[in-house]
Design a protein around this motif. Structure first.
Motif, PDB file in Angstrom:
ATOM      1  N   PRO A  16       0.814  -1.233   0.000  1.00 36.37           N
ATOM      2  CA  PRO A  16       0.000   0.000   0.000  1.00 36.37           C
ATOM      3  C   PRO A  16       0.843   1.276   0.000  1.00 36.37           C
ATOM      4  CG  PRO A  16      -0.151  -1.142   2.130  1.00 36.37           C
ATOM      5  CD  PRO A  16       0.529  -2.060   1.178  1.00 36.37           C
ATOM      6  N   PHE A  17       2.010   1.241   0.618  1.00 38.86           N
ATOM      7  CA  PHE A  17       2.878   2.418   0.607  1.00 38.86           C
ATOM      8  C   PHE A  17       3.306   2.750  -0.824  1.00 38.86           C
ATOM      9  CE2 PHE A  17       4.818   3.019   5.109  1.00 38.86           C
ATOM     10  CZ  PHE A  17       3.572   2.848   5.682  1.00 38.86           C
ATOM     11  N   LEU A  18       3.704   1.734  -1.582  1.00 39.36           N
ATOM     12  CA  LEU A  18       4.145   1.956  -2.959  1.00 39.36           C
ATOM     13  C   LEU A  18       2.987   2.396  -3.850  1.00 39.36           C
ATOM     14  CD1 LEU A  18       6.596  -1.051  -3.420  1.00 39.36           C
ATOM     15  CD2 LEU A  18       7.203   1.373  -3.150  1.00 39.36           C
ATOM     16  N   LEU A  19       1.816   1.861  -3.605  1.00 44.43           N
ATOM     17  CA  LEU A  19       0.639   2.252  -4.370  1.00 44.43           C
ATOM     18  C   LEU A  19       0.341   3.733  -4.168  1.00 44.43           C
ATOM     19  CD1 LEU A  19      -1.380   0.749  -6.220  1.00 44.43           C
ATOM     20  CD2 LEU A  19      -2.895   0.541  -4.237  1.00 44.43           C
ATOM     21  N   CYS A  20       0.438   4.178  -2.929  1.00 46.03           N
ATOM     22  CA  CYS A  20       0.219   5.588  -2.613  1.00 46.03           C
ATOM     23  C   CYS A  20       1.303   6.448  -3.270  1.00 46.03           C
ATOM     24  CB  CYS A  20       0.215   5.785  -1.102  1.00 46.03           C
ATOM     25  SG  CYS A  20      -0.073   7.487  -0.564  1.00 46.03           S
ATOM     26  N   ALA A  21       2.535   5.991  -3.196  1.00 48.46           N
ATOM     27  CA  ALA A  21       3.652   6.745  -3.787  1.00 48.46           C
ATOM     28  C   ALA A  21       3.492   6.875  -5.298  1.00 48.46           C
ATOM     29  CB  ALA A  21       4.968   6.057  -3.440  1.00 48.46           C
ATOM     30  N   GLU A  22       3.060   5.803  -5.954  1.00 50.34           N
ATOM     31  CA  GLU A  22       2.869   5.852  -7.408  1.00 50.34           C
ATOM     32  C   GLU A  22       1.801   6.876  -7.791  1.00 50.34           C
ATOM     33  OE1 GLU A  22       3.998   1.666  -9.453  1.00 50.34           O
ATOM     34  OE2 GLU A  22       2.203   1.612  -8.197  1.00 50.34           O
ATOM     35  N   GLN A  23       0.726   6.940  -7.007  1.00 48.83           N
ATOM     36  CA  GLN A  23      -0.338   7.892  -7.291  1.00 48.83           C
ATOM     37  C   GLN A  23       0.151   9.331  -7.103  1.00 48.83           C
ATOM     38  OE1 GLN A  23      -3.320   7.013  -8.527  1.00 48.83           O
ATOM     39  NE2 GLN A  23      -3.836   9.172  -8.750  1.00 48.83           N
ATOM     40  N   LEU A  24       0.923   9.555  -6.070  1.00 50.12           N
ATOM     41  CA  LEU A  24       1.498  10.885  -5.846  1.00 50.12           C
ATOM     42  C   LEU A  24       2.462  11.261  -6.964  1.00 50.12           C
ATOM     43  CD1 LEU A  24       2.172  10.471  -2.026  1.00 50.12           C
ATOM     44  CD2 LEU A  24       0.658  12.214  -3.016  1.00 50.12           C
ATOM     45  N   TYR A  25       3.221  10.293  -7.428  1.00 47.42           N
ATOM     46  CA  TYR A  25       4.210  10.531  -8.489  1.00 47.42           C
ATOM     47  C   TYR A  25       3.538  10.874  -9.820  1.00 47.42           C
ATOM     48  CZ  TYR A  25       8.611   9.868 -11.034  1.00 47.42           C
ATOM     49  OH  TYR A  25       9.745  10.050 -11.799  1.00 47.42           O
ATOM     50  N   LYS A  26       2.369  10.304 -10.054  1.00 45.40           N
ATOM     51  CA  LYS A  26       1.624  10.627 -11.271  1.00 45.40           C
ATOM     52  C   LYS A  26       1.237  12.100 -11.295  1.00 45.40           C
ATOM     53  CE  LYS A  26      -0.451   6.058 -12.042  1.00 45.40           C
ATOM     54  NZ  LYS A  26      -1.725   5.272 -12.002  1.00 45.40           N
ATOM     55  N   GLU A  27       0.967  12.655 -10.115  1.00 46.09           N
ATOM     56  CA  GLU A  27       0.555  14.053 -10.031  1.00 46.09           C
ATOM     57  C   GLU A  27       1.740  15.013  -9.951  1.00 46.09           C
ATOM     58  OE1 GLU A  27      -2.379  14.934  -7.121  1.00 46.09           O
ATOM     59  OE2 GLU A  27      -3.792  13.425  -7.858  1.00 46.09           O
ATOM     60  N   ASP A  28       2.878  14.524  -9.461  1.00 47.08           N
ATOM     61  CA  ASP A  28       4.046  15.393  -9.294  1.00 47.08           C
ATOM     62  C   ASP A  28       5.311  14.579  -9.553  1.00 47.08           C
ATOM     63  OD1 ASP A  28       6.030  17.147  -8.603  1.00 47.08           O
ATOM     64  OD2 ASP A  28       5.415  17.394  -6.510  1.00 47.08           O
ATOM     65  N   SER A  29       5.812  14.660 -10.779  1.00 43.39           N
ATOM     66  CA  SER A  29       6.974  13.845 -11.146  1.00 43.39           C
ATOM     67  C   SER A  29       8.278  14.375 -10.555  1.00 43.39           C
ATOM     68  CB  SER A  29       7.106  13.763 -12.678  1.00 43.39           C
ATOM     69  OG  SER A  29       7.267  15.068 -13.214  1.00 43.39           O
ATOM     70  N   SER A  30       8.231  15.569  -9.925  1.00 44.85           N
ATOM     71  CA  SER A  30       9.424  16.084  -9.253  1.00 44.85           C
ATOM     72  C   SER A  30       9.533  15.569  -7.814  1.00 44.85           C
ATOM     73  CB  SER A  30       9.408  17.621  -9.232  1.00 44.85           C
ATOM     74  OG  SER A  30       8.410  18.104  -8.345  1.00 44.85           O
ATOM     75  N   LEU A  31       8.507  14.885  -7.350  1.00 46.19           N
ATOM     76  CA  LEU A  31       8.498  14.369  -5.981  1.00 46.19           C
ATOM     77  C   LEU A  31       9.610  13.338  -5.801  1.00 46.19           C
ATOM     78  CD1 LEU A  31       7.092  14.238  -3.208  1.00 46.19           C
ATOM     79  CD2 LEU A  31       5.470  12.611  -4.204  1.00 46.19           C
ATOM     80  N   THR A  32      10.376  13.495  -4.731  1.00 46.72           N
ATOM     81  CA  THR A  32      11.474  12.582  -4.428  1.00 46.72           C
ATOM     82  C   THR A  32      11.051  11.615  -3.325  1.00 46.72           C
ATOM     83  OG1 THR A  32      13.142  14.228  -5.008  1.00 46.72           O
ATOM     84  CG2 THR A  32      13.857  12.419  -3.581  1.00 46.72           C
ATOM     85  N   PHE A  33      11.333  10.315  -3.528  1.00 47.71           N
ATOM     86  CA  PHE A  33      11.004   9.293  -2.531  1.00 47.71           C
ATOM     87  C   PHE A  33      12.297   8.738  -1.935  1.00 47.71           C
ATOM     88  CE2 PHE A  33       7.603   9.260  -5.690  1.00 47.71           C
ATOM     89  CZ  PHE A  33       6.489   9.422  -4.876  1.00 47.71           C
ATOM     90  N   VAL A  34      12.318   8.652  -0.621  1.00 50.26           N
ATOM     91  CA  VAL A  34      13.458   8.056   0.075  1.00 50.26           C
ATOM     92  C   VAL A  34      12.932   6.987   1.023  1.00 50.26           C
ATOM     93  CG1 VAL A  34      15.082   9.974  -0.066  1.00 50.26           C
ATOM     94  CG2 VAL A  34      13.377   9.958   1.748  1.00 50.26           C
ATOM     95  N   ALA A  35      13.679   5.909   1.169  1.00 52.92           N
ATOM     96  CA  ALA A  35      13.283   4.800   2.049  1.00 52.92           C
ATOM     97  C   ALA A  35      14.468   4.457   2.950  1.00 52.92           C
ATOM     98  CB  ALA A  35      12.858   3.589   1.233  1.00 52.92           C
ATOM     99  N   PRO A  36      14.455   4.916   4.193  1.00 56.19           N
ATOM    100  CA  PRO A  36      15.541   4.570   5.112  1.00 56.19           C
ATOM    101  C   PRO A  36      15.373   3.140   5.618  1.00 56.19           C
ATOM    102  CG  PRO A  36      13.915   5.894   6.261  1.00 56.19           C
ATOM    103  CD  PRO A  36      13.453   5.793   4.832  1.00 56.19           C
ATOM    104  N   MET A  37      16.388   2.336   5.454  1.00 58.48           N
ATOM    105  CA  MET A  37      16.353   0.952   5.918  1.00 58.48           C
ATOM    106  C   MET A  37      17.362   0.769   7.055  1.00 58.48           C
ATOM    107  SD  MET A  37      14.076  -0.839   4.227  1.00 58.48           S
ATOM    108  CE  MET A  37      12.945   0.556   4.189  1.00 58.48           C
ATOM    109  N   ILE A  38      16.974  -0.019   8.028  1.00 58.53           N
ATOM    110  CA  ILE A  38      17.791  -0.191   9.220  1.00 58.53           C
ATOM    111  C   ILE A  38      19.012  -1.078   8.981  1.00 58.53           C
ATOM    112  CG2 ILE A  38      16.622  -2.225  10.171  1.00 58.53           C
ATOM    113  CD1 ILE A  38      17.586   0.919  12.170  1.00 58.53           C
ATOM    114  N   SER A  39      18.961  -1.897   7.932  1.00 61.82           N
ATOM    115  CA  SER A  39      20.058  -2.837   7.680  1.00 61.82           C
ATOM    116  C   SER A  39      20.071  -3.241   6.214  1.00 61.82           C
ATOM    117  CB  SER A  39      19.890  -4.086   8.553  1.00 61.82           C
ATOM    118  OG  SER A  39      18.709  -4.791   8.176  1.00 61.82           O
TER     119      SER A  39
END
Length: 403
Positions: free
Chosen positions: A223-246
């Motif tokens: 669901p997180f990626l689905l939401c991100a894809e929808q946001l990206y369709k509206e704003d292609s300048s939007l930057t996505f970052v995913a901090p991972m613990i390991s």
């Protein structure tokens, strides 16, 4: 105990005494607490030894881990049942080890379903026990407080309302504050964080934070990626970052993303979670300690959580809370939106995230600052002080005999 007021004999004793502190942590937030505690205890006892189960931060400080921390990194009733035999084996092994190699104090950090049972077994053998991070007895199964009282000599609480609960039940408890409030500055600089990570200064940045455990990441990432894809369709300048613990969590994230959203650009960054949060305009995050970090860094967020279906039904029956996230619980009001179980869907997530990305959220800052000030108590030092008070006074002769 203030080192500056110690007598010469007491100073010599603290500098030469070699206590052994047994510590067991079950996840990365506990590893952070454990590392801070180790540093504070070494301030009292430079030669102290630490053994049990620790994470990478503790290991870097010389901690001796008898099992991998990932052994305990399991959450939810159904999930625990699937690992019960292994968990029981680990607890039995630790009980035997600490019975044969008696520590000066045992400290269980969080992981209450595992640690409190272990603490009870060790306290029955006259070993001093401390539980650091109160279980959520104020939220559900309130009678567990009596089990905790039998298992521990002291509870160290991170949150002020927990101390009041234990006082009501006459269970020894010390409020120490939260180490995160000590470590995180009152103001987090977005520009310097973006420069450090190599992110554009003029783009909106959304952090995708589906959890540090494998199970929660696998439930929330879709669901997180689905939401991100929808946001990206509206704003292609939007930057996505995913901090991972390991590296392990990063590999899991990338494998799932390649299946679910192969064309979505996401910067996966390892072991720089707070810097990523500071660089972001909004966080889409799992519940847990990370939401407190976000409040202390003072960034708007949308908080999501999904359990397995059976665990959710049991939790819904047992837990009686208006909110489940730490920012809302500490403020005693709805500061940030929470989505639980079936609410974790595009229809609910998208408008909430979009609003927090593109509309002014500065009104949150005063509430977040109040939380920060309330929890900033020099927690690791306060925790170490409470633990030291449980230890018997050691003379130079006693220390010579122990050596």
């Amino acid at each position: 105990m203030n080192q500056s007021t110690l007598s010469n004999q007491e100073k010599q004793t603290s500098e030469t005494f070699t206590p052994t502190f047994a510590i067991v942590v079950g996840e990365h937030s506990g590893d952070t607490l454990g590392a801070g505690l180790m540093v504070a205890l070494r301030g009292q006892y430079p030669n102290a030894k630490f053994i049990g189960i620790g994470g990478p931060k503790m290991l870097a400080l010389g901690f001796q881990s008898l099992f991998d921390m990932e052994e305990l990194a399991v959450m939810g009733i159904v999930e625990v049942l699937g690992r019960i035999r292994r968990l029981l084996y680990v607890r039995k092994s630790l009980t035997q080890y600490f019975t044969e190699n008696i520590p000066d104090v045992f400290i269980g950090i969080d992981a209450p379903d595992f640690n409190i049972g272990l603490e009870a077994r060790l306290k029955a053998k006259a070993i001093k026990t401390v539980h650091y991070v109160s279980p959520s007895v104020w939220a559900w199964r309130e009678k567990r407080v009596f089990t905790i009282a039998k298992a521990t000599d002291m509870v160290l609480s991170l949150l002020p309302f927990e101390k009041a609960f234990y006082d009501k039940h006459q269970v020894p408890c010390t409020f120490v504050g939260h180490p995160l409030a000590d470590d995180i500055p009152m103001e987090s600089d977005k520009v310097s964080a973006r420069n450090e990570l190599g992110l554009a200064l003029d783009n909106k940045v959304l952090a995708l934070m589906p959890g540090s455990r494998g199970g929660e990441l696998s439930r929330l990432l879709a669901p997180f990626l689905l939401c991100a894809e929808q946001l990206y369709k509206e704003d292609s300048s939007l930057t996505f970052v995913a901090p991972m613990i390991s590296e392990k969590r990063a590999e899991q994230f990338n494998a799932l993303k390649s299946e679910l959203a192969p064309n979505l650009p996401v910067n996966v960054i390892i072991n720089q979670t707070q810097t990523v949060m500071a660089a972001s305009d909004c966080l889409l995050t799992a519940s847990g300690t990370v939401t407190l970090e976000a409040a202390l860094i003072k960034r708007p967020m949308v908080i999501c959580y999904k359990f397995s279906p059976i665990t959710y039904l049991l939790a819904k029956w047992l837990v009686k809370l208006q909110w489940f996230s730490l920012p809302n619980l500490l403020a005693n009001k709805s500061l940030v939106p929470e989505l639980l179980q079936d609410e974790v869907c595009l229809e609910k997530m998208f408008p909430l995230v979009k609003e927090r990305l593109y509309q002014d959220q500065s009104d949150l800052n005063e509430s977040f600052k109040a939380i920060h000030q309330q929890l900033r108590c020099n927690a690791s030092e306060q925790a170490a002080k409470a633990i030291v008070q449980l230890m018997p006074k050691v003379s130079l002769e006693d220390n010579h005999d122990k050596d």
